[in-house]
Design a protein around this motif. Structure first.
Motif, mmCIF file in Angstrom:
data_model
loop_
_atom_site.group_PDB
_atom_site.id
_atom_site.type_symbol
_atom_site.label_atom_id
_atom_site.label_comp_id
_atom_site.label_asym_id
_atom_site.label_seq_id
_atom_site.Cartn_x
_atom_site.Cartn_y
_atom_site.Cartn_z
ATOM 1 N N GLN A 14 0.823 -1.198 0.000
ATOM 2 C CA GLN A 14 0.000 0.000 0.000
ATOM 3 C C GLN A 14 0.864 1.258 0.000
ATOM 4 O O GLN A 14 0.619 2.185 -0.742
ATOM 5 N N ARG A 15 1.886 1.272 0.820
ATOM 6 C CA ARG A 15 2.784 2.413 0.840
ATOM 7 C C ARG A 15 3.500 2.570 -0.503
ATOM 8 O O ARG A 15 3.699 3.652 -0.991
ATOM 9 N N SER A 16 3.858 1.448 -1.105
ATOM 10 C CA SER A 16 4.537 1.496 -2.390
ATOM 11 C C SER A 16 3.625 2.074 -3.470
ATOM 12 O O SER A 16 4.069 2.847 -4.307
ATOM 13 N N GLN A 17 2.353 1.707 -3.442
ATOM 14 C CA GLN A 17 1.410 2.225 -4.425
ATOM 15 C C GLN A 17 1.211 3.725 -4.267
ATOM 16 O O GLN A 17 1.144 4.465 -5.252
ATOM 17 N N LEU A 18 1.133 4.174 -3.024
ATOM 18 C CA LEU A 18 0.984 5.606 -2.792
ATOM 19 C C LEU A 18 2.224 6.374 -3.246
ATOM 20 O O LEU A 18 2.110 7.461 -3.824
ATOM 21 N N TRP A 22 2.279 9.162 -6.198
ATOM 22 C CA TRP A 22 2.790 10.507 -5.963
ATOM 23 C C TRP A 22 3.926 10.855 -6.930
ATOM 24 O O TRP A 22 3.971 11.959 -7.474
ATOM 25 N N SER A 23 4.843 9.912 -7.152
ATOM 26 C CA SER A 23 5.954 10.176 -8.067
ATOM 27 C C SER A 23 5.454 10.344 -9.499
ATOM 28 O O SER A 23 5.949 11.202 -10.241
ATOM 29 N N ASP A 24 4.454 9.549 -9.899
ATOM 30 C CA ASP A 24 3.871 9.711 -11.234
ATOM 31 C C ASP A 24 3.154 11.054 -11.364
ATOM 32 O O ASP A 24 3.216 11.708 -12.418
ATOM 33 N N THR A 25 2.486 11.471 -10.294
ATOM 34 C CA THR A 25 1.816 12.767 -10.294
ATOM 35 C C THR A 25 2.815 13.895 -10.508
ATOM 36 O O THR A 25 2.593 14.816 -11.310
ATOM 37 N N PHE A 29 3.140 16.600 -13.539
ATOM 38 C CA PHE A 29 3.194 18.021 -13.201
ATOM 39 C C PHE A 29 4.465 18.677 -13.750
ATOM 40 O O PHE A 29 4.433 19.802 -14.246
ATOM 41 N N TRP A 30 5.597 17.971 -13.658
ATOM 42 C CA TRP A 30 6.868 18.540 -14.099
ATOM 43 C C TRP A 30 6.847 18.854 -15.595
ATOM 44 O O TRP A 30 7.429 19.840 -16.037
ATOM 45 N N GLY A 129 -1.637 15.327 -11.647
ATOM 46 C CA GLY A 129 -0.542 16.102 -12.214
ATOM 47 C C GLY A 129 -1.036 17.322 -12.972
ATOM 48 O O GLY A 129 -0.511 18.426 -12.818
ATOM 49 N N LYS A 130 -2.067 17.141 -13.795
ATOM 50 C CA LYS A 130 -2.649 18.269 -14.531
ATOM 51 C C LYS A 130 -3.316 19.258 -13.575
ATOM 52 O O LYS A 130 -3.260 20.475 -13.789
ATOM 53 N N MET A 131 -3.952 18.728 -12.523
ATOM 54 C CA MET A 131 -4.611 19.610 -11.555
ATOM 55 C C MET A 131 -3.590 20.449 -10.793
ATOM 56 O O MET A 131 -3.803 21.647 -10.549
#
Length: 275
Positions: A14-18, A22-25, A29-30, A129-131
């Protein structure tokens, strides 16, 4: 002993998925930030014209007459009363419009949006990311309006406090999310104009930016309180001028609920998007 060891092992995925989400987000965004950072001045000034016109026309023009007739429910003058509404208005306009046109440009003109959809990224990360990029756009323009508000009033900490900034970020999140969904839905730039004319423009005037919604008749009050901008305007006004015990705390769960609902809707749209 096995039960004690199995509990942490089950929580690791679960922590890995979060963390992956977050890293994909941040990756999504970048990509938008690389474009935004070379246009910071342009983005900051884009949504500044309308609030300036309203401040001069309503705050200084109409406001001088209203101040002689009545005292505003918040602030020392009608100009001070509408300034938090102008911050809410500018953050709404740019968060929505900038995000919508960014996605429309990728979908309809540069045709690079298909590459984004093919990335091995969770649809929620695409939306977030877009948001986030939309939030940054809204905050850039809001910062310009905040500078004007501080110059007109001289009240720095009325506008730069945690409650004010928290509501402002939530407002940007709501309308950036709405901009993401609109950008995914429209088929042409003319359609964007329809959304803007029938959604954003009416909300600009009915979202408690120029008036106190508590003075409206019951029927109109129901309509006005269905608009998320209303909760932003009354909250920013309260955070700027009123005591803490008069702050409308219900605005936080209302805006947060709308933002979460839009996140689920946006993730669903990304997972079913075909371009």
């Amino acid at each position: 002993m096995k039960a004690q060891l199995s509990l942490p092992l089950q929580s690791l995925p679960q922590r890995s998925q979060l963390q992956t989400l977050w890293s994909d987000t941040l990756t999504i965004f970048w990509g938008d930030w690389l474009d935004l950072r070379v246009r910071i001045a342009q983005v900051a000034a884009t949504g500044l014209i309308s609030p300036l016109i309203y401040i001069i026309g309503f705050g200084l023009g109409l406001g001088s007459a209203l101040d002689r007739a009545m005292a505003p429910p918040a602030g020392d003058s009608y100009l001070e009363f509408i300034l938090p509404g102008m911050v809410a208005l500018s953050s709404m306009t740019i968060s929505f419009g900038g995000t919508t046109f960014s996605i429309c440009g990728d979908r309809l003109f540069t045709k690079t949006f298909e590459e984004l959809l093919l990335m091995p990224v969770h649809p929620l990360a695409l939306y977030l990311g877009k948001m986030l990029a939309g939030i940054v756009r809204g905050l850039m323009t809001s910062a310009s309006v905040l500078i004007i508000a501080i110059l007109f009033t001289g009240k720095i900490f009325s506008f730069l406090n945690p409650l004010f900034l928290g509501i402002l970020i939530l407002n940007c999140a709501v309308f950036a999310g709405l901009g993401v969904i609109t950008g995914l839905s429209v088929k042409s730039l003319e359609s964007v104009g329809l959304y803007n004319n029938f959604l954003i423009v009416p909300m600009s005037f009915l979202g408690a930016t120029f008036f106190d919604p508590s003075t409206l008749p019951s029927v109109l009050k129901v309509i006005v309180y269905c608009l998320p901008l209303t909760y932003t305007s009354i909250s920013l006004r309260s955070a700027a001028y009123l005591p803490l015990n008069q702050f409308p705390w219900y605005s936080f769960p209302v805006l947060l609920s709308v933002a979460i609902a839009l996140a689920f809707w946006g993730a669903y749209r990304f997972s079913h998007q075909q371009d």
